[in-house]
Design an enzyme around this catalytic site. Structure first.
Site, PDB file in Angstrom:
ATOM      1  N   LYS A 188      64.055  73.456  -9.833  1.00 52.57           N
ATOM      2  CA  LYS A 188      63.568  73.391  -8.458  1.00 52.57           C
ATOM      3  C   LYS A 188      62.347  74.294  -8.324  1.00 52.57           C
ATOM      4  O   LYS A 188      62.453  75.519  -8.376  1.00 52.57           O
ATOM      5  CB  LYS A 188      64.623  73.851  -7.438  1.00 52.57           C
ATOM      6  CG  LYS A 188      64.120  73.567  -6.015  1.00 52.57           C
ATOM      7  CD  LYS A 188      64.871  74.291  -4.928  1.00 52.57           C
ATOM      8  CE  LYS A 188      64.204  75.516  -4.388  1.00 52.57           C
ATOM      9  NZ  LYS A 188      62.851  75.391  -3.856  1.00 52.57           N
ATOM     10  N   GLY A 241      62.691  85.061  -8.343  1.00 48.42           N
ATOM     11  CA  GLY A 241      62.314  85.091  -6.934  1.00 48.42           C
ATOM     12  C   GLY A 241      62.682  86.430  -6.337  1.00 48.42           C
ATOM     13  O   GLY A 241      62.817  87.430  -7.060  1.00 48.42           O
ATOM     14  N   SER A 242      62.883  86.444  -5.043  1.00 45.81           N
ATOM     15  CA  SER A 242      63.118  87.715  -4.360  1.00 45.81           C
ATOM     16  C   SER A 242      64.532  88.229  -4.634  1.00 45.81           C
ATOM     17  O   SER A 242      65.458  87.465  -4.946  1.00 45.81           O
ATOM     18  CB  SER A 242      62.920  87.523  -2.862  1.00 45.81           C
ATOM     19  OG  SER A 242      63.870  86.594  -2.373  1.00 45.81           O
ATOM     20  N   THR A 243      64.679  89.503  -4.477  1.00 44.19           N
ATOM     21  CA  THR A 243      65.986  90.137  -4.664  1.00 44.19           C
ATOM     22  C   THR A 243      66.990  89.580  -3.642  1.00 44.19           C
ATOM     23  O   THR A 243      68.159  89.343  -3.960  1.00 44.19           O
ATOM     24  CB  THR A 243      65.837  91.656  -4.509  1.00 44.19           C
ATOM     25  OG1 THR A 243      64.866  92.085  -5.475  1.00 44.19           O
ATOM     26  CG2 THR A 243      67.140  92.388  -4.736  1.00 44.19           C
ATOM     27  N   GLY A 246      68.133  86.304  -4.817  1.00 46.83           N
ATOM     28  CA  GLY A 246      68.923  86.540  -6.028  1.00 46.83           C
ATOM     29  C   GLY A 246      70.381  86.835  -5.692  1.00 46.83           C
ATOM     30  O   GLY A 246      71.301  86.350  -6.355  1.00 46.83           O
ATOM     31  N   GLU A 264      65.727  87.235 -12.260  1.00 47.60           N
ATOM     32  CA  GLU A 264      64.477  88.001 -12.412  1.00 47.60           C
ATOM     33  C   GLU A 264      63.886  88.119 -11.019  1.00 47.60           C
ATOM     34  O   GLU A 264      63.401  87.128 -10.464  1.00 47.60           O
ATOM     35  CB  GLU A 264      63.490  87.308 -13.359  1.00 47.60           C
ATOM     36  CG  GLU A 264      63.832  87.462 -14.832  1.00 47.60           C
ATOM     37  CD  GLU A 264      64.698  86.335 -15.347  1.00 47.60           C
ATOM     38  OE1 GLU A 264      64.667  85.251 -14.755  1.00 47.60           O
ATOM     39  OE2 GLU A 264      65.425  86.532 -16.323  1.00 47.60           O
ATOM     40  N   CYS A 299      55.157  89.657  -9.350  1.00 47.38           N
ATOM     41  CA  CYS A 299      56.405  90.407  -9.195  1.00 47.38           C
ATOM     42  C   CYS A 299      56.244  91.828  -9.699  1.00 47.38           C
ATOM     43  O   CYS A 299      56.807  92.763  -9.149  1.00 47.38           O
ATOM     44  CB  CYS A 299      57.523  89.708  -9.954  1.00 47.38           C
ATOM     45  SG  CYS A 299      57.108  89.350 -11.649  1.00 47.38           S
ATOM     46  N   GLU A 398      58.624  95.366  -1.134  1.00 47.64           N
ATOM     47  CA  GLU A 398      57.687  94.485  -1.834  1.00 47.64           C
ATOM     48  C   GLU A 398      56.864  93.715  -0.798  1.00 47.64           C
ATOM     49  O   GLU A 398      57.413  92.983   0.017  1.00 47.64           O
ATOM     50  CB  GLU A 398      58.480  93.504  -2.697  1.00 47.64           C
ATOM     51  CG  GLU A 398      57.587  92.633  -3.552  1.00 47.64           C
ATOM     52  CD  GLU A 398      58.380  91.691  -4.428  1.00 47.64           C
ATOM     53  OE1 GLU A 398      59.378  91.110  -3.946  1.00 47.64           O
ATOM     54  OE2 GLU A 398      57.993  91.524  -5.602  1.00 47.64           O
TER      55      GLU A 398
HETATM   56  P1  NDP Z   1      62.071  83.453  -2.852  1.00 47.70           P
HETATM   57  O1  NDP Z   1      63.164  84.320  -3.343  1.00 47.70           O
HETATM   58  O2  NDP Z   1      61.919  83.281  -1.394  1.00 47.70           O
HETATM   59  O3  NDP Z   1      62.227  81.978  -3.442  1.00 47.70           O
HETATM   60  C1  NDP Z   1      62.410  81.760  -4.814  1.00 47.70           C
HETATM   61  C2  NDP Z   1      63.063  80.414  -4.994  1.00 47.70           C
HETATM   62  O4  NDP Z   1      64.368  80.439  -4.418  1.00 47.70           O
HETATM   63  C3  NDP Z   1      62.303  79.286  -4.286  1.00 47.70           C
HETATM   64  O5  NDP Z   1      62.383  78.126  -5.060  1.00 47.70           O
HETATM   65  C4  NDP Z   1      63.072  79.165  -2.994  1.00 47.70           C
HETATM   66  O6  NDP Z   1      62.938  77.931  -2.334  1.00 47.70           O
HETATM   67  C5  NDP Z   1      64.486  79.402  -3.448  1.00 47.70           C
HETATM   68  N1  NDP Z   1      65.341  79.821  -2.344  1.00 47.70           N
HETATM   69  C6  NDP Z   1      64.985  80.428  -1.187  1.00 47.70           C
HETATM   70  N2  NDP Z   1      66.065  80.617  -0.400  1.00 47.70           N
HETATM   71  C7  NDP Z   1      67.127  80.117  -1.064  1.00 47.70           C
HETATM   72  C8  NDP Z   1      68.518  80.008  -0.768  1.00 47.70           C
HETATM   73  N3  NDP Z   1      69.040  80.462   0.369  1.00 47.70           N
HETATM   74  N4  NDP Z   1      69.318  79.426  -1.696  1.00 47.70           N
HETATM   75  C9  NDP Z   1      68.803  78.945  -2.843  1.00 47.70           C
HETATM   76  N5  NDP Z   1      67.495  79.002  -3.167  1.00 47.70           N
HETATM   77  C10 NDP Z   1      66.666  79.593  -2.303  1.00 47.70           C
HETATM   78  O7  NDP Z   1      60.750  83.988  -3.538  1.00 47.70           O
HETATM   79  P2  NDP Z   1      59.260  83.469  -3.387  1.00 47.70           P
HETATM   80  O8  NDP Z   1      59.158  82.038  -3.764  1.00 47.70           O
HETATM   81  O9  NDP Z   1      58.734  83.894  -2.063  1.00 47.70           O
HETATM   82  O10 NDP Z   1      58.547  84.306  -4.568  1.00 47.70           O
HETATM   83  C11 NDP Z   1      58.284  85.643  -4.447  1.00 47.70           C
HETATM   84  C12 NDP Z   1      59.353  86.498  -5.107  1.00 47.70           C
HETATM   85  O11 NDP Z   1      59.513  86.146  -6.479  1.00 47.70           O
HETATM   86  C13 NDP Z   1      58.968  87.963  -5.105  1.00 47.70           C
HETATM   87  O12 NDP Z   1      60.070  88.725  -4.710  1.00 47.70           O
HETATM   88  C14 NDP Z   1      58.616  88.218  -6.555  1.00 47.70           C
HETATM   89  O13 NDP Z   1      58.749  89.556  -6.939  1.00 47.70           O
HETATM   90  C15 NDP Z   1      59.559  87.335  -7.260  1.00 47.70           C
HETATM   91  N6  NDP Z   1      59.125  87.090  -8.653  1.00 47.70           N
HETATM   92  C16 NDP Z   1      59.802  87.713  -9.676  1.00 47.70           C
HETATM   93  C17 NDP Z   1      59.371  87.559 -10.995  1.00 47.70           C
HETATM   94  C18 NDP Z   1      60.106  88.196 -12.141  1.00 47.70           C
HETATM   95  O14 NDP Z   1      59.945  87.734 -13.270  1.00 47.70           O
HETATM   96  N7  NDP Z   1      60.890  89.241 -11.929  1.00 47.70           N
HETATM   97  C19 NDP Z   1      58.181  86.757 -11.313  1.00 47.70           C
HETATM   98  C20 NDP Z   1      57.560  86.143 -10.163  1.00 47.70           C
HETATM   99  C21 NDP Z   1      58.031  86.331  -8.876  1.00 47.70           C
HETATM  100  P3  NDP Z   1      61.814  77.799  -1.179  1.00 47.70           P
HETATM  101  O15 NDP Z   1      60.548  77.715  -1.884  1.00 47.70           O
HETATM  102  O16 NDP Z   1      62.148  76.563  -0.427  1.00 47.70           O
HETATM  103  O17 NDP Z   1      61.940  79.007  -0.301  1.00 47.70           O
END
Ligand code: NDP
Length: 494
Positions: A188, A241-243, A246, A264, A299, A398
């Protein structure tokens, strides 16, 4: 080298897919749709299907039957390697097209996608393709008359949920190792950046990777992402994605089938600058890159600078002097210093941090303004705040935008304490010419990656991931393969 005009023409040719890609074709499944807009212009790029629970279920079923058929999971490594290498070649051939898709979707500078993201992803597919026939299983030293084998087996269906900041790279970081060891994948992409993933899934089939090995379900987090997290037939969930999100995935696993979850997550990475840094001017350039590259949407962005007081003022001036090179502009223009922020909502969020910092006693050194151009106001100046209170939101949370927080320190102990006083532990960098200090700090700072005399180093060959609120999964390197295999112990007695 392509000019601005060349990239505009490339963008005009782009086809943006909007349907889920399941079992080798674009599917009609998915009831709702959401808008995909170019943040650089506000222009509507398409109405994208939200795959939802039904789309996810269809994709997981196909991934499972593909896995069970053995067409990929039990194919010899030579078969998988050859097809993944062909896939990598195809990605390279389509690099300009894919770079444009990411730039249109989420506003990054197209030249960064083309010169950096795409080559890295291509290399990563080659790296894992070449790795899989060089790793042997193990034979344990069991008693005579017995044979104890330790086998690494694919786990089945891997779901990957990724963010928008590096759409192609985040896909490659998950899909390449998962696919290399024989799993089927349901990915996704983020709702802001579905286009490159959908095109890449098509290219996988063109490369001869069997249909159903790579499926892409665009959609919203709360619907499609959640459905993957809760699906009872997903074996592994790899998330970046975000903590905050996560945490949800750990809950989803507990509420469903105890799927393995690898996280991650975010970061608030510190850059520790000592008066004995090899060269302050070079360090300032690294600081600027560490916060302003990719609009700060990294990130491991080094969004906190801790600088020794004796060079504090000089260093702040040097960093501020780098801001001009990161002035935002048209993401399709190679001369732009930064691109657009991914969405109006994310721009609002970045500006909220700026507004709070302005009133919380920090000193605005440069930037701090939201800019409008080309019909969009998703642009933010490269921004520096100095004398930031380490307990304030700008020092702790962040931002995921081009906003740097600088805080001076007096002693090494104080610097380490400030660096470690964070909910995150993704990365840290240290500028010093003192070898003893460098060694000490790499031991004392709690972060998944520590770079001395550079900023935020990473490669295909070294693991990437964090501690604490930054999660625990590791992408990249041979260690990433561990997430996608299970250890099977086999005893044979005679
Ligand atoms: P989010 O956590 O908002 O989203 C990440 C993914 O999770 C998206 O595909 C999102 O879908 C999905 N998602 C959101 N809400 C839910 C839910 N309730 N249930 C299931 N899936 C969900 O992060 P962002 O896309 O805003 O990206 C930024 C974040 O990613 C930052 O915190 C950054 O630090 C982190 N990141 C970490 C990395 C690492 O390797 N440690 C590398 C790159 C980024 P949707 O798009 O529809 O919201």
């Amino acid at each position: 080298m392509r000019s601005h005009e060349d990239w505009i023409q490339e963008a005009a040719k782009a086809t943006l897919h909007t349907r889920p890609f399941i079992g080798g074709r674009f599917a009609e499944t998915g009831d709702a749709a959401f808008e995909n807009r170019n943040p650089a212009t506000g222009v509507l790029l398409g109405e994208v299907a939200d795959a939802g629970a039904a789309g996810v279920d269809a994709a997981v079923r196909v991934a499972r039957s593909t896995y069970d058929s053995g067409v990929w999971s039990r194919a010899g490594v030579a078969f998988r390697r050859a097809r993944m290498l062909r896939f990598a070649d195809l990605l390279a051939e389509h690099a300009a097209e894919l770079a444009v898709l990411d730039s249109l979707d989420m506003g990054k500078r197209v030249v960064d996608a083309f010169d950096l993201d795409l080559p890295f992803s291509v290399d990563l597919f080659r790296y894992y393709a070449e790795a899989i026939d060089k790793i042997n299983d193990e034979v344990a030293p069991t008693p005579p008359g017995t044979l104890g084998l330790i086998r690494r087996v694919p786990l089945g269906v891997v779901a990957a949920v990724i963010p928008w900041n590096y759409p192609v790279d985040m896909l490659a970081w998950k899909v390449a190792p998962a696919m290399a060891v024989g799993n089927s994948v349901v990915l996704k992409p983020a709702e802001q950046s579905p286009s490159s993933a959908l095109r890449i899934a098509e290219l996988a089939v063109e490369a001869g990777i069997p249909e159903g090995v790579l499926n892409v379900v665009p959609g919203l987090g709360e619907t499609t992402g959640k459905a993957l997290g809760l699906h009872p037939d997903v074996d592994v969930l790899a998330f970046t994605g975000s903590t905050e999100v996560g945490r949800y995935f750990l809950q989803y696993a507990g509420q469903s089938n105890l799927k393995q979850v690898w996280l991650e997550c975010g970061g608030k990475s510190p850059h520790l600058v000592f008066a004995d840094a090899v060269d302050l001017a070079t360090t300032a350039k690294q600081t600027a890159f560490g916060i302003w590259f990719n609009q700060g949407a990294v990130c491991s962005a080094h969004s906190r600078v801790l600088v020794e007081r004796s060079v504090h003022e000089e260093f702040v001036d040097l960093v501020a002097g780098e801001a001009a090179a990161y002035a935002p502009g048209d993401p399709l223009d190679p001369a732009a210093g930064m691109g657009a922020i991914v969405s109006p909502e994310q721009t609002d969020r970045v500006m909220a941090f700026v507004d709070v910092a302005r009133t919380s006693g920090a000193r605005l050194v440069t930037g701090g303004e939201r800019l409008a151009r080309d019909g969009s106001d998703c642009y933010v100046q490269p921004t520096v705040f100095d004398d930031v209170d380490p307990t304030s939101p700008l020092a702790r949370e962040e931002v995921f935008g081009p906003v740097l927080a600088i805080t001076p320190f007096d002693t090494e102990e104080q610097a380490v304490a400030l660096a470690n006083d964070s909910a995150y532990g993704l990365a840290a960098s240290v500028a010093t010419s003192n070898l003893g200090r460098a060694h000490r700090l790499t031991e004392e700072i709690h972060a998944g990656t520590i770079t001395v005399n550079g900023v935020d180093a990473f490669s295909a060959w070294t693991p990437f991931g964090g501690f604490k609120g930054s999660g625990f999964g590791r992408d990249l390197s041979l260690h990433a393969l561990d997430k996608y295999v299970g250890l099977k112990t086999v005893w044979i007695n005679h």
